[in-house]
Design an enzyme around this catalytic site. Structure first.
Site, mmCIF file in Angstrom:
data_model
loop_
_atom_site.group_PDB
_atom_site.id
_atom_site.type_symbol
_atom_site.label_atom_id
_atom_site.label_comp_id
_atom_site.label_asym_id
_atom_site.label_seq_id
_atom_site.Cartn_x
_atom_site.Cartn_y
_atom_site.Cartn_z
ATOM 1 N N LYS A 169 -70.536 -3.122 -5.686
ATOM 2 C CA LYS A 169 -69.663 -3.152 -6.857
ATOM 3 C C LYS A 169 -68.500 -4.118 -6.634
ATOM 4 O O LYS A 169 -68.207 -4.963 -7.488
ATOM 5 C CB LYS A 169 -69.118 -1.750 -7.142
ATOM 6 C CG LYS A 169 -68.227 -1.684 -8.386
ATOM 7 C CD LYS A 169 -67.556 -0.332 -8.539
ATOM 8 C CE LYS A 169 -66.380 -0.208 -7.587
ATOM 9 N NZ LYS A 169 -65.585 1.017 -7.853
ATOM 10 N N ASP A 187 -69.038 0.701 -12.286
ATOM 11 C CA ASP A 187 -68.062 1.684 -11.838
ATOM 12 C C ASP A 187 -68.302 2.989 -12.592
ATOM 13 O O ASP A 187 -69.303 3.134 -13.303
ATOM 14 C CB ASP A 187 -66.636 1.161 -12.023
ATOM 15 C CG ASP A 187 -66.235 1.039 -13.490
ATOM 16 O OD1 ASP A 187 -67.080 1.271 -14.383
ATOM 17 O OD2 ASP A 187 -65.058 0.710 -13.751
#
Length: 298
Positions: A169, A187
């Protein structure tokens, strides 16, 4: 964290709106969709093709609602974005943005940060929480940048994920917003909304990324990530989504999970949509809301 690839940090490259104009546009869109939204129900047997078309339409609608979507971490270069993203774990972007000015004043380069006294760095980043673990990660990644990459942040996913404290991420955030390399940032907001919209029922972020990557062209990945996160933070909240103020309500199979009354839903809007400051102390020029206050400001 601009064009489709977000190659210019923190800029959307599109004309901005005043806060009043943005609020008015939201109100108009809300009024237009409120009536039709009441009739929305989760499709009983939506084909994959129909889902893809609906997903792409949602993205187009979000692009109109958030033409100024951007990374909500303040940064001036790839190193600052990398550090800020690591610090953002388990805290808000606002708290990170309020903390990083002092951090980067003390340690402006990877070489400086790698040589930091751990206890001194811990005190600076303490407001972000988990400061001991984060200090260890920052010291480790800074040393790796110094020793293995000549003090420069690498522009490849396979190199970034080898750095201490850097996962997929974080790597996608840096690639998409500092290097213009398209990436999907999964997220908690992104994962929550794509499941709410029935794009996928996957829970694992890597699997979610793979599914969504198959729905949209690569050129849309970075800005799609910003738009979805913006929407999750401003309107489609986890506990009480503002369904009655949602401009994409007619496209949402989960309409009704939150407040459907337009007036009550309007009171749930956050950041610029609700007339409040955003999360960045130094937002892009086209951001229609108010800058966030510095740490300790009233």
């Amino acid at each position: 964290m601009s064009s489709s690839s977000s190659s210019t940090p923190g800029k959307s490259g599109k004309p901005g709106k005043t806060g009043t104009a943005a609020t008015a546009a939201t109100a108009t869109t809300t009024a237009r969709t409120a009536a039709t939204a009441k009739a929305v129900k989760a499709p009983k047997a939506e084909s994959h093709l129909a889902m893809v078309r609906r997903a792409r339409r949602i993205n187009r609608e979000l692009a109109e609602v958030y033409p100024y979507a951007h990374p909500e971490l303040d940064f001036r270069n790839p190193f600052e974005l990398l550090v800020a993203t690591v610090l953002s774990a388990q805290t808000t972007d606002l708290r990170v943005n309020q903390t990083t000015p002092a951090l980067f004043a003390a340690y402006p380069t990877p070489e400086d940060m790698a040589a930091a006294v751990p206890e001194e760095m811990e005190e600076i980043i303490r407001p972000t929480g988990f400061f001991r673990a984060k200090t260890k990660s920052l010291l480790g990644l800074s040393a790796a940048l110094r020793d293995e990459f000549g003090g420069e942040v690498p522009g490849r996913l396979e190199d970034l994920v080898k750095l201490p404290g850097v996962g997929r991420k974080t790597a996608n955030v840096v690639l998409g917003n500092a290097f213009g390399v398209p990436g999907i940032t999964v997220d908690t907001h992104f994962g929550r909304l794509v499941r709410r919209w029935k794009w996928t029922d996957e829970e694992d972020p890597v699997k979610v990324e793979a599914v969504v990557a198959g729905i949209f062209p690569k050129s849309e990945w970075t800005m799609l990530s910003h738009r979805v996160v913006f929407h999750g933070r401003r309107i489609c909240h986890a506990r009480k989504p503002a369904c009655g103020a949602c401009p994409i309500a007619p496209l949402c199979p989960s309409y009704g999970e939150g407040e459907t009354d337009p007036e009550k839903a309007g009171k749930l809007l956050k950041y610029e949509m609700g007339g409040y400051p955003g999360q960045r102390l130094s937002p892009p020029a086209d951001y229609p809301g108010k800058p966030a206050p510095a740490l300790g400001a009233g």
